[in-house]
Design an enzyme around this catalytic site. Structure first.
Site, PDB file in Angstrom:
ATOM      1  N   GLU A 177      87.644  70.794  82.452  1.00 28.42           N
ATOM      2  CA  GLU A 177      87.026  71.653  83.471  1.00 28.42           C
ATOM      3  C   GLU A 177      88.038  72.398  84.333  1.00 28.42           C
ATOM      4  OE1 GLU A 177      83.812  69.993  85.694  1.00 28.42           O
ATOM      5  OE2 GLU A 177      82.589  69.751  83.910  1.00 28.42           O
ATOM      6  N   GLU A 378      80.575  66.924  77.584  1.00 28.18           N
ATOM      7  CA  GLU A 378      79.842  66.232  78.646  1.00 28.18           C
ATOM      8  C   GLU A 378      78.449  66.832  78.769  1.00 28.18           C
ATOM      9  OE1 GLU A 378      81.611  66.088  82.581  1.00 28.18           O
ATOM     10  OE2 GLU A 378      83.583  65.607  81.740  1.00 28.18           O
TER      11      GLU A 378
HETATM   12  C1  PNW Z   1      81.856  67.205  85.707  1.00 29.00           C
HETATM   13  N1  PNW Z   1      78.403  72.062  88.419  1.00 29.00           N
HETATM   14  O1  PNW Z   1      81.920  67.968  86.894  1.00 29.00           O
HETATM   15  C2  PNW Z   1      83.133  66.372  85.626  1.00 29.00           C
HETATM   16  O2  PNW Z   1      83.897  66.662  84.470  1.00 29.00           O
HETATM   17  C3  PNW Z   1      82.897  64.894  85.738  1.00 29.00           C
HETATM   18  O3  PNW Z   1      84.078  64.244  86.116  1.00 29.00           O
HETATM   19  C4  PNW Z   1      81.764  64.642  86.695  1.00 29.00           C
HETATM   20  O4  PNW Z   1      81.623  63.299  87.055  1.00 29.00           O
HETATM   21  C5  PNW Z   1      80.509  65.169  86.005  1.00 29.00           C
HETATM   22  O5  PNW Z   1      80.656  66.527  85.619  1.00 29.00           O
HETATM   23  C6  PNW Z   1      79.227  65.037  86.831  1.00 29.00           C
HETATM   24  O6  PNW Z   1      79.284  65.843  87.972  1.00 29.00           O
HETATM   25  C7  PNW Z   1      80.995  68.948  87.226  1.00 29.00           C
HETATM   26  O7  PNW Z   1      78.522  72.539  89.586  1.00 29.00           O
HETATM   27  C8  PNW Z   1      81.261  69.697  88.363  1.00 29.00           C
HETATM   28  O8  PNW Z   1      77.522  72.499  87.645  1.00 29.00           O
HETATM   29  C9  PNW Z   1      80.425  70.711  88.757  1.00 29.00           C
HETATM   30  C10 PNW Z   1      79.284  71.008  88.012  1.00 29.00           C
HETATM   31  C11 PNW Z   1      79.010  70.276  86.867  1.00 29.00           C
HETATM   32  C12 PNW Z   1      79.855  69.244  86.484  1.00 29.00           C
END
Ligand code: PNW
Length: 472
Positions: A177, A378
């Site tokens: 990410e 993910e």
């Molecule tokens: C991911 N959004 O983060 C990360 O890779 C993980 O470490 C995290 O625990 C998981 O998703 C759940 O949040 C995200 O704003 C950050 O859509 C932001 C978003 C989605 C996933």
């Protein structure tokens, strides 16, 4: 019901391609604990979490799930959930406590033991080399991702790992990410959650830089990916496959017509210009550079070549549609439509629900960039889980979410979109960054007082789906 009907249903059972990987994902900081054991260096997340007020209830990853000590139990739990692939991340400061220099043998040994346990259990290891826990030493020395020196250090770390563990790890994701750790970590970010409302996220190192500085940070992150890809190819065996894992922003077309689909693809390519697009095309789009103007990143042609190094697969984290798009006659050719105030949501503040994202995201990757191998690195949701009187955890919303998303993913594979595996986020409840331990994402429930693990209803669903290689 007659037997013929049952058989007819079974024959149209929505199956995935043969050899499909059914996996779960985690990251080092979120589950390992042991934050200062066996010579590990401090990471920017240790620093961030140790500053009161940054994380809900001042939770931290100091102990987390204590996975560092309980990895054998956790591998056994994964095996009993029918999983055949595990995506975990390697903590850079466990391997290089100072970011560069002398490697820490004890840190490396932990991942070597973990990989052996996985292979023994018939689970394929997929390693991510960076899931946001930058060595604090690099933040202090170079300003972290503000400097190309951090990208160079990452390349060296990646080469070292490929050399040391590449005999057993055959799938590597460089960084996780890009957008999250660059934008959310260096400026903060607002997600559209419908009705004109936004949800703000600021991650470590929690800087608020100018646009020009942020664009340079983004450039160093994709440069790190390119340097790592080259180093892995040079130092690891030729059978190691490499890609990235990005939370690609995805536009869902309002309707499935050629005009709407083209509009959604155009939006997706432009919005991902500083990340997925430059890594897969080896150039920044004209739109991105024009828009940024004098704030555009500074780069050389050589760097673009490195950033665009050929990859074996594309990894995408898919949780929600970023937006809905329709075509227009205006120059851009697309326009986003507002998300309604009553749009369904999952528990996380940013999480609007629409499983169609799981169909369109890989489809766009195939049609825009001709990808030959795609992994869903993910997908998952948080829920208000608790252990019922009978000892089970009834996460009906997560089962709904899984069935909806995997139904759409199967729709994509049945149309020939080359998706080779799915990793559910997450293997078990863990530290959800700023939201702390309250936002539970696991297929397995964790009691953070006793650290006892209890598989949820969704784990039973997942086991059955993996066993049948189909949506159940
Ligand atoms: C991911 N959004 O983060 C990360 O890779 C993980 O470490 C995290 O625990 C998981 O998703 C759940 O949040 C995200 O704003 C950050 O859509 C932001 C978003 C989605 C996933």
């Amino acid at each position: 019901m007659s037997t013929t009907t049952t058989e007819a249903r079974a024959s149209v059972r929505r199956r995935f391609p043969e050899g499909f990987y059914w996996g779960v994902a985690t990251s080092a900081y979120q589950i390992e604990g042991a934050w200062d054991e066996d010579g590990k260096g401090v990471s920017i997340w240790d620093t961030f979490a140790h500053t009161p007020g940054n994380i809900s209830d001042d939770d931290s990853g100091d102990v987390a799930n204590d996975h560092y000590h309980r990895y054998a139990e956790d591998v056994a739990l994964m095996k009993s959930t029918g999983i055949n692939a595990y995506r975990f991340s390697i903590s850079w400061p466990r391997i290089f406590p100072e970011g560069t220099g002398e490697p820490n043998r004890k840190g490396l040994d932990f991942y070597s033991r973990l990989v052996d346990a996985l292979l023994e259990a018939g689970i394929e290891p997929f390693a991510t080399l960076y899931h946001w826990d930058l060595p604090q030493a690099l933040q202090d020395r170079f300003g972290g991702w503000q400097s190309a020196d951090t990208a160079k250090a990452f390349g060296e770390y990646a080469g070292y790992l490929a050399e040391q563990l590449g005999d057993r790890i055959k799938h590597i994701f460089t960084l996780n990410e890009f957008r999250s750790f660059t934008d959310y970590g260096h400026q903060g970010m607002e997600a559209d959650v419908g009705g004109g409302q936004t949800y703000r996220v600021l991650l470590a190192p929690a800087l608020v830089l100018s646009d020009a500085e942020l664009n340079q940070v983004r450039h160093h992150a994709v440069l790190a990916h390119g340097l790592a890809t080259e180093a892995i190819r040079a130092k690891g065996g030729s059978d190691i496959k490499v890609g990235f894992a990005e939370n690609m922003q995805v536009a869902v077309p309002v309707m499935d017509t050629p005009e709407h689909v083209r509009a959604a693809e155009t939006w997706t390519r432009e919005d991902n210009a500083p990340f997925v697009t430059v890594m897969l095309e080896g150039r920044y789009t004209d739109g991105y550079l024009e828009n940024a103007g004098s704030d555009a990143p500074k780069f050389t042609d050589d760097e673009l070549k490195i950033i665009g190094s050929p990859l074996d697969f594309v990894g995408i984290n898919v949780y929600r549609p970023t937006c809905y798009v329709e075509p227009t006659d205006e120059q851009a050719g697309y326009r986003t439509v507002p998300i309604s105030a009553s749009h369904p949501k999952m528990k996380s503040g940013w999480h609007i629900y629409d499983p169609e994202a799981m169909y369109w995201a890989p489809r766009h990757v195939q049609s825009l960039w001709g990808a030959k191998s795609i992994f869903i690195t993910e997908n998952g949701c948080a829920a208000d889980d608790s252990v019922a009187h009978d000892g089970r955890v009834y996460d009906s919303d997560r089962v709904m979410f899984l069935r909806g998303c995997l139904g759409q993913l199967q729709r994509a594979t049945s149309e020939g979109v080359p998706v080779d595996g799915y990793f559910h986020w997450s293997a078990q409840d863990n530290l959800e960054w700023n939201a702390g331990f309250g936002n539970r994402f696991g297929l397995i429930y964790v009691d953070f007082e006793t650290l006892e693990r209890t598989p949820k209803l969704s784990a039973e669903w997942f086991r059955q789906a993996a066993r049948q290689n189909a949506v159940v």
